[in-house]
Design a protein around this motif. Structure first.
Motif, PDB file in Angstrom:
ATOM      1  N   SER A 176       0.872  -1.176   0.000  1.00  0.00           N
ATOM      2  CA  SER A 176       0.000   0.000   0.000  1.00  0.00           C
ATOM      3  C   SER A 176       0.904   1.219   0.000  1.00  0.00           C
ATOM      4  N   GLY A 177       0.450   2.229  -0.702  1.00  0.00           N
ATOM      5  CA  GLY A 177       1.265   3.427  -0.807  1.00  0.00           C
ATOM      6  C   GLY A 177       0.572   4.483  -1.624  1.00  0.00           C
ATOM      7  N   ARG A 178       1.372   5.212  -2.379  1.00  0.00           N
ATOM      8  CA  ARG A 178       0.864   6.302  -3.196  1.00  0.00           C
ATOM      9  C   ARG A 178       1.489   6.219  -4.571  1.00  0.00           C
ATOM     10  N   THR A 179       0.746   6.680  -5.547  1.00  0.00           N
ATOM     11  CA  THR A 179       1.300   6.893  -6.874  1.00  0.00           C
ATOM     12  C   THR A 179       1.196   8.388  -7.146  1.00  0.00           C
ATOM     13  N   ARG A 180       2.334   8.964  -7.498  1.00  0.00           N
ATOM     14  CA  ARG A 180       2.395  10.407  -7.743  1.00  0.00           C
ATOM     15  C   ARG A 180       2.983  10.639  -9.121  1.00  0.00           C
ATOM     16  N   GLY A 181       2.479  11.647  -9.773  1.00  0.00           N
ATOM     17  CA  GLY A 181       3.015  11.968 -11.091  1.00  0.00           C
ATOM     18  C   GLY A 181       2.154  12.983 -11.793  1.00  0.00           C
ATOM     19  N   PHE A 182       2.099  12.831 -13.125  1.00  0.00           N
ATOM     20  CA  PHE A 182       1.305  13.766 -13.919  1.00  0.00           C
ATOM     21  C   PHE A 182       0.717  13.040 -15.125  1.00  0.00           C
ATOM     22  N   LYS A 190      -1.343  17.673 -15.872  1.00  0.00           N
ATOM     23  CA  LYS A 190      -2.016  17.791 -14.581  1.00  0.00           C
ATOM     24  C   LYS A 190      -1.424  16.794 -13.585  1.00  0.00           C
ATOM     25  N   PRO A 191      -1.046  17.267 -12.386  1.00  0.00           N
ATOM     26  CA  PRO A 191      -0.458  16.374 -11.394  1.00  0.00           C
ATOM     27  C   PRO A 191      -1.523  15.537 -10.679  1.00  0.00           C
ATOM     28  N   PHE A 192      -1.087  14.433 -10.088  1.00  0.00           N
ATOM     29  CA  PHE A 192      -1.957  13.615  -9.246  1.00  0.00           C
ATOM     30  C   PHE A 192      -1.131  13.014  -8.121  1.00  0.00           C
ATOM     31  N   ASP A 193      -1.826  12.679  -7.057  1.00  0.00           N
ATOM     32  CA  ASP A 193      -1.242  12.032  -5.888  1.00  0.00           C
ATOM     33  C   ASP A 193      -2.355  11.151  -5.330  1.00  0.00           C
ATOM     34  N   ALA A 194      -2.288   9.858  -5.624  1.00  0.00           N
ATOM     35  CA  ALA A 194      -3.392   8.958  -5.300  1.00  0.00           C
ATOM     36  C   ALA A 194      -2.932   7.801  -4.424  1.00  0.00           C
TER      37      ALA A 194
END
Length: 135
Positions: free
Chosen positions: A88-94, A100-104
């Motif tokens: 479990s964690g996060r995926t960050r990018g664009f 457009k950036p994301f942090d999910a």
């Protein structure tokens, strides 16, 4: 747990870590850790969602994701759960099309056999990703 089972669980965790190194661009040989019969599943709500089978399917999945977004996975937790490895964690990018950036938040459930990935289930914070993907 006997020593053999402990070693196997550690080996499984090491295989999964090596695949994350591939995903994050630091291990160019990570794709070789996929079993020829690998299956990958992701929610069909996402443009790259669905089920992919075999090495060609794994390549198509990776290409579909990497063509749509640039992301890096941040592992917050990685553990053995029976015959599965759960991350479990996060995926960050664009988003590549818009920048457009994301942090999910995300969860991946892996199955490893003989040092190779045989199954991967990908769960990502779908409403957030769909919002980021809007033009």
């Amino acid at each position: 747990m006997n020593k053999s089972a402990q070693n196997q669980h550690q080996d499984d965790l090491d295989v999964v870590r090596a695949v994350y190194d591939f995903v994050n661009g630091t291990n160019p040989d990570g794709a070789s850790l996929a079993d020829p019969e690998i299956t990958v599943h992701q929610s069909e709500e996402l443009p790259w969602g669905g089920s992919y089978v075999g090495l060609e399917g794994f390549r198509r999945f990776h290409l579909a994701v990497s063509s749509a977004i640039h992301s890096e996975v941040e592992i917050e937790s990685l553990f053995q759960a029976g015959d599965r490895v759960v991350q479990s964690g996060r995926t960050r990018g664009f988003v590549r099309a818009t920048g457009k950036p994301f942090d999910a938040r995300e969860v991946h459930i892996w199955r490893v056999r003989g040092g190779r990935i045989i199954d991967l289930e990908v769960y990502v914070e779908t409403p957030l990703m769909l919002e980021a993907l809007k033009p």
